[in-house]
Design a protein around this motif. Structure first.
Motif: not given
Length: 112
Positions: A83-90
């Motif tokens: 969550g801290k590395q990607i804005r939206v989880i695919p």
């Protein structure tokens, strides 16, 4: 052709999904050993297709069905990890990677 960003996200998701499956396999997936062979991400980073190798290969359809049922839980675990590395989880889609079975079959055909 995948962009550099897609490749980085794919590698990150593959690593984290492999860790989730390794840790949760005993309780969630009937004790099967599940490895993530490839993760491919769409250009908009909204969908990730994960290809899984399931061992032992009996009841693969049932295990894949169970994984698809538990998809929201798996996506939630993944979201907490990245969550801290990607804005939206695919969104996640799971498929069986049967390339090892195919290679084994070709090998057996060549031996005979």
């Amino acid at each position: 052709m995948e962009s550099t960003r897609q490749q980085k996200i794919s590698r990150l998701l593959q690593r984290e999904l492999a860790e989730i499956f390794q840790r949760e396999a005993r309780t969630l997936f009937m004790g099967k050993m599940i490895s993530v062979t490839v993760v491919r991400v769409t250009p908009d980073l909204g969908l990730a297709r994960a290809y899984l190798s399931i061992f032992p290969s009996d009841n693969v359809k049932e295990v894949l069905k169970e994984i698809r049922i538990k998809n929201p839980k798996i996506r939630g675990m993944l979201g907490r990890k990245v969550g801290k590395q990607i804005r939206v989880i695919p969104e996640l889609e799971f498929y069986v990677d049967d390339s090892l079975d195919y290679i084994d079959n070709i090998d057996n055909l060549l031996k005979s």
